[in-house]
Write an enzyme that holds these catalytic residues in place. Structure first.
Site, mmCIF file in Angstrom:
data_model
loop_
_atom_site.group_PDB
_atom_site.id
_atom_site.type_symbol
_atom_site.label_atom_id
_atom_site.label_comp_id
_atom_site.label_asym_id
_atom_site.label_seq_id
_atom_site.Cartn_x
_atom_site.Cartn_y
_atom_site.Cartn_z
ATOM 1 N N HIS A 219 -2.586 1.243 6.920
ATOM 2 C CA HIS A 219 -2.945 1.170 5.506
ATOM 3 C C HIS A 219 -3.106 2.586 4.955
ATOM 4 O O HIS A 219 -3.435 3.526 5.690
ATOM 5 C CB HIS A 219 -4.249 0.385 5.309
ATOM 6 N N CYS B 13 0.813 -1.225 0.000
ATOM 7 C CA CYS B 13 0.000 0.000 0.000
ATOM 8 C C CYS B 13 0.845 1.273 0.000
ATOM 9 O O CYS B 13 0.627 2.177 -0.813
ATOM 10 C CB CYS B 13 -0.978 -0.014 1.175
ATOM 11 N N HIS C 262 -5.648 1.966 -4.371
ATOM 12 C CA HIS C 262 -4.781 1.417 -3.326
ATOM 13 C C HIS C 262 -4.390 -0.016 -3.666
ATOM 14 O O HIS C 262 -4.979 -0.660 -4.536
ATOM 15 C CB HIS C 262 -5.466 1.480 -1.955
#
Length: 355
Positions: A317, A269, A329
């Site tokens: 994240h 990520c 993402h």
């Protein structure tokens, strides 16, 4: 001895650098030995929703461990560069000390050739008044030069000791980072292996239903976020750099998630977001936790495309806002870079790399 000690320290540090480039070896979780057969009744089978939540938790833990791994790797690289700089400083310091000692030796030899008499005594014995006055000035200049040289020599020796001490401290930090990396990698492997094991035990129709449950949960979360009025005041355009970062990030759609990866074939990520902003000539921290800690925060209602949305209470994240309530993402192992709703996960906050 001081010189030999510093030289040895410098050589040791240079040799040690060769070890720093060696990758941390993957450490798989140990395979538990089979225990005795139990006669206890089997635990009730979990519902597919419970399985989904368990898998999601495991991947989230793997994501947090990945951030710890990436941060330790960045710190190790930084400390390695610092040791290279210190090693050069140590070598330069040793050369400077050698030069100053040679000058001190030359002065001692000159004094010996002049009969070993100090400058003051030589002046008193001189019968020439002009020579006497010239000698006074020369003696003063010589004394000042000698004092300055000795002061410089002392400072050079102190600097050398400081460089050596700093290099040793950085080496200890690197070792600590390597240990942290190994621990994080072991945790990552264990969490991912556990999640993959659970998924592999599901029948094909259950896997399909599991995927649908993931989509349903994401849709429900996104709908709740939108109904809260979160997008009501979000109508800003991306900056020029933000447009470049967005163009890079969306061009990676379809590439697989791989923990620790930062392109070009796969990403995690924060690998995706950091490389996207690097493409926009705006370097940012490598990990989502450091992106949250170091980059300027902005309110959600002030969000614009290109900003980064940080998720979960541990900032484990990150996704890039693309507008219209969506992000691009890299979700987790087994998934690919994709577009999804910005409200599908718990939002911690928003940061702006080019504020």
């Amino acid at each position: 001895m001081n010189r030999r000690h510093c030289a040895t320290a410098a050589i040791t540090l240079v040799c040690a650098l060769a070890l720093l480039t060696a990758p941390v070896q993957a450490m798989a979780a140990p395979i538990p030995e089979p225990g005795p057969t139990s006669t206890a009744p089997a635990a009730p089978k979990k519902s597919l929703e419970e399985v989904r939540e368990e898998i999601d938790t495991l991947y989230r833990k793997a994501g947090a461990a990945t951030d710890a791994y990436n941060l330790a790797e960045e710190q190790s690289k930084k400390q390695s560069r610092e040791i290279v700089r210190l090693t050069k400083s140590i070598a330069d310091g040793q050369a400077r000390i050698a030069e100053l000692k040679d000058r001190a030796g030359a002065q001692a030899r000159e004094q010996y050739r002049s009969g070993g008499l100090p400058p003051g005594a030589q002046l008193v014995l001189s019968g020439d008044p002009d020579l006497f006055m010239d000698g006074v000035n020369q003696a003063r200049q010589g004394q000042q030069a000698t004092k300055g040289m000795l002061t410089e020599l002392e400072q050079a020796q102190e600097d050398l000791e400081t460089y050596t001490k700093d290099a040793s401290l950085n080496w200890e930090k690197i070792e600590a980072s390597r240990v942290k990396q190994a621990k994080a990698k072991k945790s990552i492997n264990a969490q991912i292996a556990a999640a993959e094991k659970i998924e592999s035990q599901l029948a094909k129709e259950e896997q399909a239903r599991l995927l649908q449950l993931e989509k349903d949960a994401a849709s429900t979360a996104q709908a709740a976020w939108l109904s809260s009025g979160a997008l009501k005041d979000i109508n800003r355009e991306a900056s020029a750099a933000g447009k470049q970062a967005l163009a890079f990030a969306t061009a990676q759609i379809g590439k697989p998630y791989v923990w620790g990866a930062e392109g070009p074939g796969s990403y995690d990520c924060s690998g995706l977001t950091s490389q996207a902003w690097a493409a926009a000539k705006q370097p940012i921290p490598r990990t989502s936790q450091e992106q949250w800690r170091q980059l300027p925060h902005v309110a959600i209602q002030d969000m614009r495309p290109g900003d980064l949305i940080i998720y979960h209470s541990d900032a484990s994240h990150v996704g890039m806002y693309v507008g219209d309530g969506s992000i691009v993402h890299a979700p987790r192992p087994g998934r690919h870079v994709t577009l999804t709703g910005a409200g599908t996960m718990q939002i911690l906050g928003v940061v702006r790399p080019d504020k």
